[in-house]
Scaffold this active site. Sequence first.
Site, PDB file in Angstrom:
ATOM      1  CD  GLU A   1       7.898  13.928  36.136  1.00 54.23           C
ATOM      2  OE1 GLU A   1       9.059  13.495  36.015  1.00 54.23           O
ATOM      3  OE2 GLU A   1       7.411  14.300  37.210  1.00 54.23           O
TER       4      GLU A   1
ATOM      5  CD  GLU B   1      10.180  14.305  41.503  1.00 49.36           C
ATOM      6  OE1 GLU B   1      11.076  13.803  40.830  1.00 49.36           O
ATOM      7  OE2 GLU B   1       9.190  14.871  40.983  1.00 49.36           O
TER       8      GLU B   1
HETATM    9  C1  LER Z   1      11.250  14.509  37.884  1.00 41.07           C
HETATM   10  O1  LER Z   1      10.290  13.587  38.295  1.00 41.07           O
HETATM   11  C2  LER Z   1      10.694  15.870  37.866  1.00 41.07           C
HETATM   12  O2  LER Z   1       9.587  16.102  38.284  1.00 41.07           O
HETATM   13  C3  LER Z   1      11.505  16.959  37.313  1.00 41.07           C
HETATM   14  O3  LER Z   1      11.018  18.201  37.755  1.00 41.07           O
HETATM   15  C4  LER Z   1      12.974  16.853  37.514  1.00 41.07           C
HETATM   16  O4  LER Z   1      13.614  18.066  37.331  1.00 41.07           O
HETATM   17 MN    MN Z   2       8.277  14.493  39.044  1.00 40.27          MN
END
Ligand code: LER
Ligand code: MN
Length: 271
Positions: free
Chosen positions: A152, A246
Amino acid sequence: MNLSVVLSTHAAAFQAVAFKGDFEANVAKIASWGYDGVELAVRDPKLVNAGQLERVVAECGLIVPAIGTGQAWGEEGLSFTSSDPSVRAAAIERISSHVPLAAHLDAIVILGLIRGITPEGQTHEQSMEYLVDAIQQCAAAAEGTSVRFALEPMNRYETDLVHSAADGLELIERVGKNNFGLLLDTFHMNIEDADIEASIRACGNRIFHFHVADSNRWYPGAGHLDFGSILEELEKTGYQGFVSGEFMPLPDADSAAEHGIAHLREVIVSK
Ligand code: LER
Ligand code: MN
């Protein structure tokens, strides 16, 4: 388009994990709001009973599209880019230990915070070399399984390593493994990417997973991102995976999850 939301299997410090504790009740609530899946944040798969977990999720008709691993950094300090070789080895070991659980659930393993932050006295390039090596070792550990890893890109306030989709694509080239791709998160992209839709087009079939939060990291619809346009672009790449919420548990976790799915369903239908 399939929608999921992030849920921790244990209490977690990371504040964008919307639900914490009381696992069964939370899974049932998530299903009742119309989500198709639940993304699980798992600090250590050793502490999780895979069969029981699968039963609870399946009884509610949900799928687990991805497993988040960042709690191992947040709570234990494990990092792919530590200057201490024993910490790097423990991080690689921990991520590799997710492979059986991920294979069992047919889930993506997320590589987010576990990449760490360049420590004092270490160069950025040294961290990138450690990072490439760690991902190659994890990818090798999953060879012969269907498990895939998604790194990510994350904004500059959380790490100095791999901020934008373009940085992620460069890393994919360096790693050179087919079971390694990207997780794009609209919250981070809104900070680091000049044009979210263009980044989605550029990443194409290397997008293995997708996180949504609005510009302020509240639920989709609470900020100024255009999720109709973003999800349309994602769909055009042929993406078959989940769009996973999220976001901050604000004004509270339940309202955020309900408002978030309502907004996403509305923009998807109106396209
Ligand atoms: C985790 O998926 C994320 O987006 C981060 O910002 C975690 O701190
Ligand atoms: Mn994330």
